[in-house]
Write a protein that holds these residues in place. Structure first.
Motif, PDB file in Angstrom:
ATOM      1  N   LEU A 221       9.607  12.337  48.228  1.00 30.91           N
ATOM      2  CA  LEU A 221       8.768  12.531  47.047  1.00 30.91           C
ATOM      3  C   LEU A 221       8.578  11.218  46.303  1.00 30.91           C
ATOM      4  N   GLU A 222       9.651  10.444  46.168  1.00 32.59           N
ATOM      5  CA  GLU A 222       9.551   9.145  45.501  1.00 32.59           C
ATOM      6  C   GLU A 222       8.626   8.214  46.267  1.00 32.59           C
ATOM      7  N   ALA A 223       8.719   8.233  47.594  1.00 37.75           N
ATOM      8  CA  ALA A 223       7.859   7.376  48.415  1.00 37.75           C
ATOM      9  C   ALA A 223       6.397   7.792  48.296  1.00 37.75           C
ATOM     10  N   ASP A 224       6.149   9.100  48.279  1.00 33.49           N
ATOM     11  CA  ASP A 224       4.777   9.596  48.146  1.00 33.49           C
ATOM     12  C   ASP A 224       4.191   9.215  46.785  1.00 33.49           C
ATOM     13  N   ARG A 225       5.013   9.315  45.744  1.00 33.36           N
ATOM     14  CA  ARG A 225       4.538   8.952  44.410  1.00 33.36           C
ATOM     15  C   ARG A 225       4.237   7.462  44.322  1.00 33.36           C
ATOM     16  N   ALA A 226       5.100   6.641  44.920  1.00 34.71           N
ATOM     17  CA  ALA A 226       4.878   5.193  44.906  1.00 34.71           C
ATOM     18  C   ALA A 226       3.617   4.831  45.661  1.00 34.71           C
ATOM     19  N   ASP A 227       3.397   5.504  46.803  1.00 34.85           N
ATOM     20  CA  ASP A 227       2.205   5.245  47.604  1.00 34.85           C
ATOM     21  C   ASP A 227       0.952   5.664  46.846  1.00 34.85           C
TER      22      ASP A 227
ATOM     23  N   ARG B 166      29.999  28.321  43.153  1.00 37.09           N
ATOM     24  CA  ARG B 166      29.829  28.251  44.605  1.00 37.09           C
ATOM     25  C   ARG B 166      28.437  28.715  45.016  1.00 37.09           C
ATOM     26  N   ARG B 167      27.827  27.970  45.946  1.00 35.36           N
ATOM     27  CA  ARG B 167      26.490  28.316  46.420  1.00 35.36           C
ATOM     28  C   ARG B 167      26.395  28.335  47.941  1.00 35.36           C
ATOM     29  N   TYR B 168      27.414  27.823  48.612  1.00 34.60           N
ATOM     30  CA  TYR B 168      27.375  27.712  50.067  1.00 34.60           C
ATOM     31  C   TYR B 168      28.609  28.348  50.699  1.00 34.60           C
ATOM     32  N   CYS B 169      28.471  28.761  51.953  1.00 32.06           N
ATOM     33  CA  CYS B 169      29.567  29.448  52.631  1.00 32.06           C
ATOM     34  C   CYS B 169      30.640  28.484  53.112  1.00 32.06           C
ATOM     35  N   SER B 170      30.309  27.208  53.235  1.00 32.08           N
ATOM     36  CA  SER B 170      31.264  26.238  53.783  1.00 32.08           C
ATOM     37  C   SER B 170      30.915  24.833  53.310  1.00 32.08           C
ATOM     38  N   ASP B 171      31.860  23.914  53.474  1.00 34.54           N
ATOM     39  CA  ASP B 171      31.605  22.513  53.139  1.00 34.54           C
ATOM     40  C   ASP B 171      30.506  21.941  54.029  1.00 34.54           C
ATOM     41  N   ARG B 172      30.450  22.402  55.260  1.00 32.08           N
ATOM     42  CA  ARG B 172      29.419  21.916  56.192  1.00 32.08           C
ATOM     43  C   ARG B 172      28.024  22.239  55.684  1.00 32.08           C
ATOM     44  N   CYS B 173      27.831  23.485  55.240  1.00 31.73           N
ATOM     45  CA  CYS B 173      26.522  23.878  54.728  1.00 31.73           C
ATOM     46  C   CYS B 173      26.202  23.164  53.419  1.00 31.73           C
ATOM     47  N   ALA B 174      27.214  22.948  52.585  1.00 33.08           N
ATOM     48  CA  ALA B 174      27.005  22.236  51.324  1.00 33.08           C
ATOM     49  C   ALA B 174      26.550  20.811  51.594  1.00 33.08           C
ATOM     50  N   THR B 175      27.190  20.143  52.551  1.00 33.95           N
ATOM     51  CA  THR B 175      26.819  18.781  52.905  1.00 33.95           C
ATOM     52  C   THR B 175      25.412  18.728  53.471  1.00 33.95           C
ATOM     53  N   ARG B 176      25.108  19.675  54.362  1.00 32.15           N
ATOM     54  CA  ARG B 176      23.772  19.715  54.973  1.00 32.15           C
ATOM     55  C   ARG B 176      22.696  19.918  53.918  1.00 32.15           C
ATOM     56  N   ALA B 177      22.954  20.807  52.957  1.00 24.90           N
ATOM     57  CA  ALA B 177      21.981  21.071  51.909  1.00 24.90           C
ATOM     58  C   ALA B 177      21.801  19.858  50.998  1.00 24.90           C
ATOM     59  N   ASN B 178      22.896  19.175  50.689  1.00 24.39           N
ATOM     60  CA  ASN B 178      22.812  17.987  49.828  1.00 24.39           C
ATOM     61  C   ASN B 178      22.044  16.862  50.507  1.00 24.39           C
ATOM     62  N   VAL B 179      22.276  16.692  51.814  1.00 26.43           N
ATOM     63  CA  VAL B 179      21.547  15.660  52.567  1.00 26.43           C
ATOM     64  C   VAL B 179      20.055  15.995  52.610  1.00 26.43           C
ATOM     65  N   ALA B 180      19.727  17.253  52.837  1.00 28.27           N
ATOM     66  CA  ALA B 180      18.321  17.666  52.880  1.00 28.27           C
ATOM     67  C   ALA B 180      17.651  17.456  51.524  1.00 28.27           C
ATOM     68  N   ALA B 181      18.366  17.766  50.431  1.00 25.94           N
ATOM     69  CA  ALA B 181      17.806  17.572  49.097  1.00 25.94           C
ATOM     70  C   ALA B 181      17.604  16.089  48.798  1.00 25.94           C
ATOM     71  N   TYR B 182      18.553  15.255  49.244  1.00 21.15           N
ATOM     72  CA  TYR B 182      18.433  13.804  49.030  1.00 21.15           C
ATOM     73  C   TYR B 182      17.221  13.248  49.776  1.00 21.15           C
ATOM     74  N   ARG B 183      17.040  13.662  51.016  1.00 20.83           N
ATOM     75  CA  ARG B 183      15.902  13.182  51.802  1.00 20.83           C
ATOM     76  C   ARG B 183      14.587  13.668  51.209  1.00 20.83           C
ATOM     77  N   ALA B 184      14.571  14.888  50.689  1.00 17.43           N
ATOM     78  CA  ALA B 184      13.347  15.408  50.065  1.00 17.43           C
ATOM     79  C   ALA B 184      12.989  14.601  48.827  1.00 17.43           C
ATOM     80  N   ARG B 185      14.010  14.216  48.037  1.00 14.17           N
ATOM     81  CA  ARG B 185      13.748  13.396  46.846  1.00 14.17           C
ATOM     82  C   ARG B 185      13.212  12.035  47.236  1.00 14.17           C
ATOM     83  N   LYS B 186      13.764  11.453  48.285  1.00 13.78           N
ATOM     84  CA  LYS B 186      13.300  10.141  48.731  1.00 13.78           C
ATOM     85  C   LYS B 186      11.866  10.206  49.233  1.00 13.78           C
TER      86      LYS B 186
END
Length: 216
Positions: free
Chosen positions: A185-191, A163-183
């Protein structure tokens, strides 16, 4: 009442404040009484003076979670021990009114407090419950949410200590933020790769000059 239940007292109190967001709901006697949940007899002992007292205990309980989350087991235990010494309880065997199929009480351990005020009663139960959780599952089972800026406290009861988050809401928010950060980074590398490829190509004029047999 199971002893494990009492550990939630500490979590509820710590999470009345979100320092990173500047939020604090522990501002009235009503907020103090709400923390007792179904234990209304204890809640009725609360007075206005308990608002300040509860905040003081909250800071000390958060320090326990911060030490545990930071990997300092000795400090976490020392801080919790100081609370246990200051706010003692009396363990008692209780059966309440529940009966099993044979008509016997369902005996279980109960924490009886004898406080001088509502804060002392709540702190005693919260500290003892947290102590039972810590000794049963380990100091690393006390955590603070990794989804910034939350940092709410939680008790990890997962089978693999994941467990790393206090709730499912925070887990979802963190996963979405990590996904957007990866995207991003991928866009910056491609550019960046595209710009590098463009700069490596020779110009038409340069090609023509190199093919000019007169060297001009």
């Amino acid at each position: 009442m199971e002893l494990a239940y009492y550990s939630d007292y500490a979590v509820r109190l710590v999470n009345t404040e979100e320092p990173a967001r500047g939020k604090d709901v522990l501002t009235s006697i009503e907020a103090v009484r709400a923390l007792f949940g179904a234990n209304q007899s204890a809640a009725r002992r609360a007075t206005e003076a308990d608002v300040t007292r509860f905040r003081s205990v909250r800071a000390r309980l958060r320090a326990v979670f911060e030490a545990a989350d930071g990997g300092d087991e000795t400090l976490a235990v020392d801080l919790l021990n100081s609370l246990l010494l200051e706010f003692p309880v009396s363990p008692q065997i209780s059966g309440h009114d529940f009966r099993d199929d044979d008509g016997r009480p369902l005996w279980h351990m109960h924490l009886a407090d004898h406080p001088s005020n509502a804060t002392a009663g709540f702190a005693a139960i919260a500290a003892m419950g947290l102590a039972f959780h810590l000794t049963e599952y380990g100091v690393d089972r006390l955590g603070l949410c990794e989804a910034p800026p939350c940092r709410n406290a939680y008790l990890d009861t997962s089978t693999n200590r994941s467990r790393r988050y206090c709730s499912d809401r925070c887990a979802t928010r963190a996963n979405v933020a990590a996904y957007r950060a990866r995207k991003r980074l991928e866009a910056d590398r491609a550019d960046s790769t595209g710009r590098a490829a463009d700069s490596a190509q020779p110009t038409t004029a340069g090609t023509e000059r190199r093919s000019d047999p007169r060297g001009r």
